[in-house]
Design an enzyme around this catalytic site. Structure first.
Site, PDB file in Angstrom:
ATOM      1  CE1 TYR A 136     -27.104 -26.024  11.817  1.00  0.00           C
ATOM      2  CE2 TYR A 136     -24.835 -25.244  11.812  1.00  0.00           C
ATOM      3  CZ  TYR A 136     -25.944 -25.715  11.135  1.00  0.00           C
ATOM      4  OH  TYR A 136     -25.905 -25.879   9.768  1.00  0.00           O
ATOM      5  CB  CYS A 137     -28.299 -30.118  16.758  1.00  0.00           C
ATOM      6  SG  CYS A 137     -28.277 -29.867  18.545  1.00  0.00           S
ATOM      7  CB  THR A 138     -33.346 -30.029  16.023  1.00  0.00           C
ATOM      8  OG1 THR A 138     -33.019 -30.692  14.807  1.00  0.00           O
ATOM      9  CG2 THR A 138     -34.806 -29.578  15.972  1.00  0.00           C
ATOM     10  CB  ILE A 197     -32.136 -24.707  14.563  1.00  0.00           C
ATOM     11  CG1 ILE A 197     -30.769 -25.228  14.110  1.00  0.00           C
ATOM     12  CG2 ILE A 197     -32.805 -23.942  13.429  1.00  0.00           C
ATOM     13  CD1 ILE A 197     -30.854 -26.384  13.135  1.00  0.00           C
TER      14      ILE A 197
END
Length: 295
Positions: A190-192, A219
């Site tokens: 996961y990341c921004t 996210i």
């Protein structure tokens, strides 16, 4: 009435003439009074822009008029304000550049992109599908695809946070075998906003990680759906003057000031002009020399 907004977007798609895209986006952004950062390569585009909502809506219509960008996921959030000329206060200027990579993992030769996006990436999971996977499996591993600093103020519960200062550190860590013990487990990257996981999940798959997923929309989309009432905890670090954003009025404060250890979600650059390191630091400790932050 002027309304400040910020858009976050990317698209992995073959671009035969990145320079032409750069000129188009630069001229369009300047004409609409937008500020922000756009990176373009032969593999696509990645950017964030700030400005008045109506200017950004005009930009969005033009952006989507180019067929390869028609289905790009554009994420909207609140800006902090506009100056007297209606320009975003969250960015100092408009920067539009062509680079080898639209997200710098330092592995441009490994990435494969076609008209459908990244080839060989992880299985996409919507926020709801992520919850289903976690409910069905007791061995799911959350793998943070951001820089370690970002995770200090917000992350998924029990996530693995690699010790990275820049995105380029991931390739070295993966090649070192540091995470080979995860190759038999379901790994959710996961990341921004989703872009770093597009690349990271493909790098992991190529290195023998057998069950790799990526949180679709990152996210941001998860927070929009579940806020602070599920698997996410803390604040979301952002690369503009806002510093971070919260998904609710009851977001947990999980960051710890590097100076005094008190809870904070605030990040700041080291006060020493010769030091480019960023820290999680409260306002009271902001002026403390960097030696104290790293002690």
């Amino acid at each position: 009435m002027a309304t400040p907004k910020i858009v976050l977007f990317y698209a992995f798609t073959p671009l035969p003439d990145p320079e032409a895209i750069r000129i188009w986006q630069r001229d369009l952004g300047e004409a609409l009074g937008l500020r922000g950062r756009l990176i373009i390569s032969k593999d696509g585009i990645n950017g964030t822009l700030g400005g008045d909502i109506w200017a950004l809506k005009k930009w969005s219509r033009s952006f989507r008029s180019y067929a390869p960008f028609a289905d790009a996921d554009i994420k909207w959030s609140e800006g902090t304000g506009l100056d007297d000329e209606g320009r975003s206060l969250d960015f100092p200027k408009l920067s539009v550049k062509v680079r080898d990579e639209i997200v710098s993992f330092g592995a441009p030769g490994e990435l494969r992109v076609d008209e459908n996006g990244v080839v060989g990436g992880g299985i996409r999971l919507s926020p709801d599908e992520l919850h289903t996977l976690v409910a069905e499996r007791d061995d799911v591993v959350f793998f943070d695809g951001r820089n370690a600093l970002e995770a200090e103020i917000g992350r998924f519960k029990d996530a693995i946070v690699p010790d990275t200062e820049t995105t380029r550190d991931f390739v070295e860590l993966l090649d070192s075998g540091a995470y080979d013990d995860l190759k038999g487990k379901p790994v959710v990257t996961y990341c921004t906003g989703g872009i770093r996981c597009e690349v990271l999940s493909s790098l992991m798959t190529a290195r023998g990680f057998g069950e790799v997923y990526q949180l679709d929309g990152g996210i941001v989309r998860y927070g929009e759906k579940f806020g602070d009432d599920a698997l996410w905890e803390g604040s979301l670090y952002v690369f503009d003057k806002r510093g971070s954003v919260d998904f609710s009025d009851h977001a947990a404060v999980i960051g710890e000031c590097a100076g005094c250890g008190e809870p904070t979600k605030r990040t700041a650059n080291c006060p020493d002009a010769s030091c480019r390191t960023q820290f999680v630091v409260c306002e009271a400790c902001d002026a403390v020399p960097c030696e104290a932050h790293t002690a």
